[in-house]
Design a protein around this motif. Structure first.
Motif, PDB file in Angstrom:
ATOM      1  N   ARG A  20       0.832  -1.207   0.000  1.00 26.03           N
ATOM      2  CA  ARG A  20       0.000   0.000   0.000  1.00 26.03           C
ATOM      3  C   ARG A  20       0.863   1.253   0.000  1.00 26.03           C
ATOM      4  O   ARG A  20       0.624   2.186  -0.764  1.00 26.03           O
ATOM      5  N   VAL A  21       1.905   1.286   0.855  1.00 22.22           N
ATOM      6  CA  VAL A  21       2.728   2.490   0.935  1.00 22.22           C
ATOM      7  C   VAL A  21       3.499   2.713  -0.370  1.00 22.22           C
ATOM      8  O   VAL A  21       3.652   3.855  -0.821  1.00 22.22           O
ATOM      9  N   VAL A  22       3.964   1.654  -1.023  1.00 17.64           N
ATOM     10  CA  VAL A  22       4.630   1.807  -2.328  1.00 17.64           C
ATOM     11  C   VAL A  22       3.652   2.375  -3.341  1.00 17.64           C
ATOM     12  O   VAL A  22       3.966   3.316  -4.088  1.00 17.64           O
ATOM     13  N   LEU A  34       9.479   8.295 -10.262  1.00 14.69           N
ATOM     14  CA  LEU A  34      10.555   8.088  -9.309  1.00 14.69           C
ATOM     15  C   LEU A  34      11.389   6.859  -9.648  1.00 14.69           C
ATOM     16  O   LEU A  34      10.886   5.906 -10.221  1.00 14.69           O
ATOM     17  N   THR A  35      12.656   6.866  -9.230  1.00 16.65           N
ATOM     18  CA  THR A  35      13.491   5.672  -9.313  1.00 16.65           C
ATOM     19  C   THR A  35      13.095   4.760  -8.150  1.00 16.65           C
ATOM     20  O   THR A  35      12.422   5.198  -7.200  1.00 16.65           O
ATOM     21  N   ALA A  41      12.948   5.627  -0.440  1.00 13.83           N
ATOM     22  CA  ALA A  41      13.165   6.730   0.508  1.00 13.83           C
ATOM     23  C   ALA A  41      11.835   7.339   0.955  1.00 13.83           C
ATOM     24  O   ALA A  41      11.624   7.578   2.154  1.00 13.83           O
ATOM     25  N   ARG A  42      10.931   7.566   0.014  1.00 13.35           N
ATOM     26  CA  ARG A  42       9.633   8.155   0.365  1.00 13.35           C
ATOM     27  C   ARG A  42       8.770   7.161   1.142  1.00 13.35           C
ATOM     28  O   ARG A  42       8.044   7.547   2.061  1.00 13.35           O
ATOM     29  N   ALA A  43       8.837   5.896   0.772  1.00 17.17           N
ATOM     30  CA  ALA A  43       8.066   4.872   1.483  1.00 17.17           C
ATOM     31  C   ALA A  43       8.572   4.737   2.917  1.00 17.17           C
ATOM     32  O   ALA A  43       7.773   4.584   3.849  1.00 17.17           O
ATOM     33  N   VAL A  55      10.450  -3.026  -1.713  1.00 13.14           N
ATOM     34  CA  VAL A  55      10.106  -1.992  -2.699  1.00 13.14           C
ATOM     35  C   VAL A  55      10.406  -2.501  -4.107  1.00 13.14           C
ATOM     36  O   VAL A  55       9.561  -2.407  -5.003  1.00 13.14           O
ATOM     37  N   TYR A  56      11.592  -3.058  -4.312  1.00 12.86           N
ATOM     38  CA  TYR A  56      11.954  -3.578  -5.634  1.00 12.86           C
ATOM     39  C   TYR A  56      10.997  -4.691  -6.065  1.00 12.86           C
ATOM     40  O   TYR A  56      10.556  -4.726  -7.218  1.00 12.86           O
TER      41      TYR A  56
END
Length: 138
Positions: A20-22, A34-35, A41-43, A55-56
């Motif tokens: 959800r956060v991603v 975004l990369t 970083a934002r997550a 994340v990846y």
């Protein structure tokens, strides 16, 4: 604006707190692609325990599902575009690599003159605009 979260809910994709956060980071409405490191970083600001691997993996799943598009220009790091289902072009900063969505008023499909189609039935066109963002231009 992206409707990524709505699309994922509609698909019944299991939205764990990490996924959800991603998705929220990608769906923030800035139209900046975004990369993976920037997504992480934002997550991590929202969910400090989220790992880079999560994340990846989540980005990979979203690309496989066709809900996010990988965008790579000029040999730079891949960026992730949540507007996979909305027609648009890209505006790329040649300085820092920032990519933004744009929607020109003309159509690249109809703007290509008949004598330049060489008999092709053109079904898609990708136009990339390049320039310097305000930060790089100053």
């Amino acid at each position: 604006m992206s409707d990524l979260l709505e699309r994922l809910r509609g698909r019944g994709w299991r939205l764990t707190s990490q996924r959800r956060v991603v998705a929220e980071v990608l769906d923030d409405g800035e139209h900046v692609h975004l990369t993976a490191d920037e997504v992480h970083a934002r997550a991590a600001e929202r969910l400090p325990e989220i790992s880079r691997a999560t994340v990846y993996n989540t980005l990979g799943e979203l690309v496989t599902l066709g809900e996010v598009t990988e965008v790579s220009t000029d040999g730079r790091a891949k960026r992730y575009d949540p507007n996979a289902h909305h027609p648009h072009q890209h505006l790329v900063c040649t300085g820092c690599g920032t990519i933004r969505d744009v929607r020109p008023t003309g159509s690249p499909l109809t703007d290509l003159p008949a004598d330049q189609r060489f008999g092709f039935t053109v079904t898609d066109a990708a136009v990339t605009y390049r320039g310097l963002c305000p930060a790089c231009a100053s």
